[in-house]
Design a protein around this motif. Sequence first.
Motif, PDB file in Angstrom:
ATOM      1  N   ARG A 151      -5.894   6.240   7.951  1.00 45.64           N
ATOM      2  CA  ARG A 151      -5.225   7.227   7.108  1.00 45.64           C
ATOM      3  C   ARG A 151      -4.178   8.008   7.896  1.00 45.64           C
ATOM      4  O   ARG A 151      -3.248   8.564   7.339  1.00 45.64           O
ATOM      5  CB  ARG A 151      -6.238   8.209   6.520  1.00 45.64           C
ATOM      6  CG  ARG A 151      -7.254   7.600   5.594  1.00 45.64           C
ATOM      7  CD  ARG A 151      -8.226   8.650   5.107  1.00 45.64           C
ATOM      8  NE  ARG A 151      -7.557   9.638   4.275  1.00 45.64           N
ATOM      9  CZ  ARG A 151      -7.948  10.883   4.156  1.00 45.64           C
ATOM     10  NH1 ARG A 151      -8.992  11.329   4.828  1.00 45.64           N
ATOM     11  NH2 ARG A 151      -7.284  11.722   3.379  1.00 45.64           N
ATOM     12  N   LYS A 167       0.834  -1.197   0.000  1.00 52.75           N
ATOM     13  CA  LYS A 167       0.000   0.000   0.000  1.00 52.75           C
ATOM     14  C   LYS A 167       0.869   1.247   0.000  1.00 52.75           C
ATOM     15  O   LYS A 167       1.768   1.389   0.824  1.00 52.75           O
ATOM     16  CB  LYS A 167      -0.914   0.011   1.225  1.00 52.75           C
ATOM     17  CG  LYS A 167      -1.743   1.275   1.372  1.00 52.75           C
ATOM     18  CD  LYS A 167      -2.594   1.242   2.639  1.00 52.75           C
ATOM     19  CE  LYS A 167      -3.385   2.526   2.809  1.00 52.75           C
ATOM     20  NZ  LYS A 167      -4.263   2.502   4.006  1.00 52.75           N
ATOM     21  N   GLY A 183       0.653  11.487   4.552  1.00 56.42           N
ATOM     22  CA  GLY A 183      -0.654  10.859   4.617  1.00 56.42           C
ATOM     23  C   GLY A 183      -1.785  11.860   4.491  1.00 56.42           C
ATOM     24  O   GLY A 183      -1.820  12.696   3.584  1.00 56.42           O
ATOM     25  N   ARG A 188       1.029   5.573   0.088  1.00 55.74           N
ATOM     26  CA  ARG A 188       0.335   6.804   0.441  1.00 55.74           C
ATOM     27  C   ARG A 188       1.248   7.981   0.125  1.00 55.74           C
ATOM     28  O   ARG A 188       2.467   7.837   0.052  1.00 55.74           O
ATOM     29  CB  ARG A 188       0.002   6.841   1.944  1.00 55.74           C
ATOM     30  CG  ARG A 188      -0.950   5.784   2.456  1.00 55.74           C
ATOM     31  CD  ARG A 188      -2.357   5.950   1.945  1.00 55.74           C
ATOM     32  NE  ARG A 188      -2.834   7.317   1.965  1.00 55.74           N
ATOM     33  CZ  ARG A 188      -3.224   7.989   3.046  1.00 55.74           C
ATOM     34  NH1 ARG A 188      -3.203   7.406   4.229  1.00 55.74           N
ATOM     35  NH2 ARG A 188      -3.661   9.228   2.959  1.00 55.74           N
ATOM     36  N   TRP A 201      -0.992   3.115  -5.175  1.00 56.59           N
ATOM     37  CA  TRP A 201      -0.689   4.374  -4.488  1.00 56.59           C
ATOM     38  C   TRP A 201      -1.954   5.212  -4.472  1.00 56.59           C
ATOM     39  O   TRP A 201      -2.463   5.600  -5.510  1.00 56.59           O
ATOM     40  CB  TRP A 201       0.432   5.112  -5.210  1.00 56.59           C
ATOM     41  CG  TRP A 201       0.818   6.420  -4.575  1.00 56.59           C
ATOM     42  CD1 TRP A 201       1.445   6.604  -3.379  1.00 56.59           C
ATOM     43  CD2 TRP A 201       0.609   7.735  -5.123  1.00 56.59           C
ATOM     44  NE1 TRP A 201       1.645   7.950  -3.133  1.00 56.59           N
ATOM     45  CE2 TRP A 201       1.142   8.662  -4.178  1.00 56.59           C
ATOM     46  CE3 TRP A 201       0.031   8.219  -6.297  1.00 56.59           C
ATOM     47  CZ2 TRP A 201       1.102  10.046  -4.402  1.00 56.59           C
ATOM     48  CZ3 TRP A 201      -0.006   9.586  -6.513  1.00 56.59           C
ATOM     49  CH2 TRP A 201       0.534  10.488  -5.576  1.00 56.59           C
ATOM     50  N   GLU A 202      -2.509   5.439  -3.278  1.00 55.27           N
ATOM     51  CA  GLU A 202      -3.732   6.215  -3.136  1.00 55.27           C
ATOM     52  C   GLU A 202      -3.421   7.701  -3.128  1.00 55.27           C
ATOM     53  O   GLU A 202      -2.419   8.128  -2.563  1.00 55.27           O
ATOM     54  CB  GLU A 202      -4.441   5.835  -1.827  1.00 55.27           C
ATOM     55  CG  GLU A 202      -4.921   4.408  -1.775  1.00 55.27           C
ATOM     56  CD  GLU A 202      -5.625   4.082  -0.465  1.00 55.27           C
ATOM     57  OE1 GLU A 202      -6.410   3.122  -0.470  1.00 55.27           O
ATOM     58  OE2 GLU A 202      -5.384   4.781   0.541  1.00 55.27           O
ATOM     59  N   PHE A 261      -6.574   6.126  -7.283  1.00 55.79           N
ATOM     60  CA  PHE A 261      -5.406   5.347  -6.886  1.00 55.79           C
ATOM     61  C   PHE A 261      -4.768   4.735  -8.128  1.00 55.79           C
ATOM     62  O   PHE A 261      -5.436   4.212  -9.019  1.00 55.79           O
ATOM     63  CB  PHE A 261      -5.741   4.295  -5.817  1.00 55.79           C
ATOM     64  CG  PHE A 261      -6.563   3.128  -6.298  1.00 55.79           C
ATOM     65  CD1 PHE A 261      -5.969   1.902  -6.592  1.00 55.79           C
ATOM     66  CD2 PHE A 261      -7.944   3.234  -6.419  1.00 55.79           C
ATOM     67  CE1 PHE A 261      -6.725   0.819  -7.007  1.00 55.79           C
ATOM     68  CE2 PHE A 261      -8.713   2.158  -6.830  1.00 55.79           C
ATOM     69  CZ  PHE A 261      -8.096   0.939  -7.130  1.00 55.79           C
TER      70      PHE A 261
END
Length: 357
Positions: A355, A73, A79, A75, A109-110, A310
Amino acid sequence: MKYSVITAAELTATDLQTWRQLQQTTPTLKSPYFCPEFTVAAAAVRNDVRVAVLEEGGTAVGFFPFQRGPLGKGRPVGGALSDYHGAIVAPETAWCVEALLRACGLAYWEFDHLVAEQLPFERYHSRWEVSPALDLSQGFAAYRDRRRAAGAGRFFQLERKARKLAREVGPLRFVAHTRDSAVLDQVFQWKSEQCRRTGVVDFFAHDWARALVQQIWQTENCQFAGQLSALYAGDQLVATHMGMRSASVWHWWFPGYERKFAKYSPGGILLRKVAEEAAAQGLQQLDLGKGDDAYKNSFADCANPIAEGFAWRPSLGHSVRSLASSAEDTLRETSFIEPARPLLRLAKRWLRRQRFA
């Protein structure tokens, strides 16, 4: 294109010089979030910050700062505290998102504040918004005249409220940047109280978030600086703001005010003072950050496009993320799931807290 991943501490003086040059010469990267100092500050308080270096012919031509979590994951750095993110690279440089993610060890990648103009990410956009801002490129007087011509009455009511606050509470004193740690503590307190009052996740319940803001507050050079501003009425602190600036943009980040003085709009008065100060320093823009708050509509006369979504590459981590997203959409749209809605709300609150983890 070659992609390699390093820690922020491994950035060389040449890397930092290249980074700053790219950031300063690319209009969409003028925000302080794109300054290397922001990434360095985040890396000082978190151990998951990394930087991908994009190279051509052995020379760095771009940088991609990110945070890496479990199951690949990814970010943005900072964040949920990041109001802008993306790759620090010239628009004409060709690069591949999938190859970048593979080199970073990321399944996905959000992003929720991505610079919308970065074309390699365009296919991954799911939603578009804007970040409202004040155009100060011609000075504060010119900006004020444009607000008057636009009929922004609420903006001009602040002049009357400022006079009333000074008359009824005490003479106003504005400090553009203070080194008083008590003022920063007040920012944390007021913002945490606001978060609890409005039912959103408390940013500053997390030690790393406080530490990041403290790192930025203590950083100051001609290219980047923390900006802790304060407004006093007499000897009373009535409003505060912790933000940061690059060489051309001041970013409005964490405002707060004493609620017993709410009828005077001390936060709005402080914002106006900050705008005057930003223009006096020769900054081109005061960015208010994404959101449709009424005060932002009163002050803003321009906006910067940003995107949510994302980016991903085929992987187990991406499959898990996609299944979770599809399940959430199904639950939201299915009427038969009504009895489970409280559990869904609890799950969503838990996800929001993650988050900030």
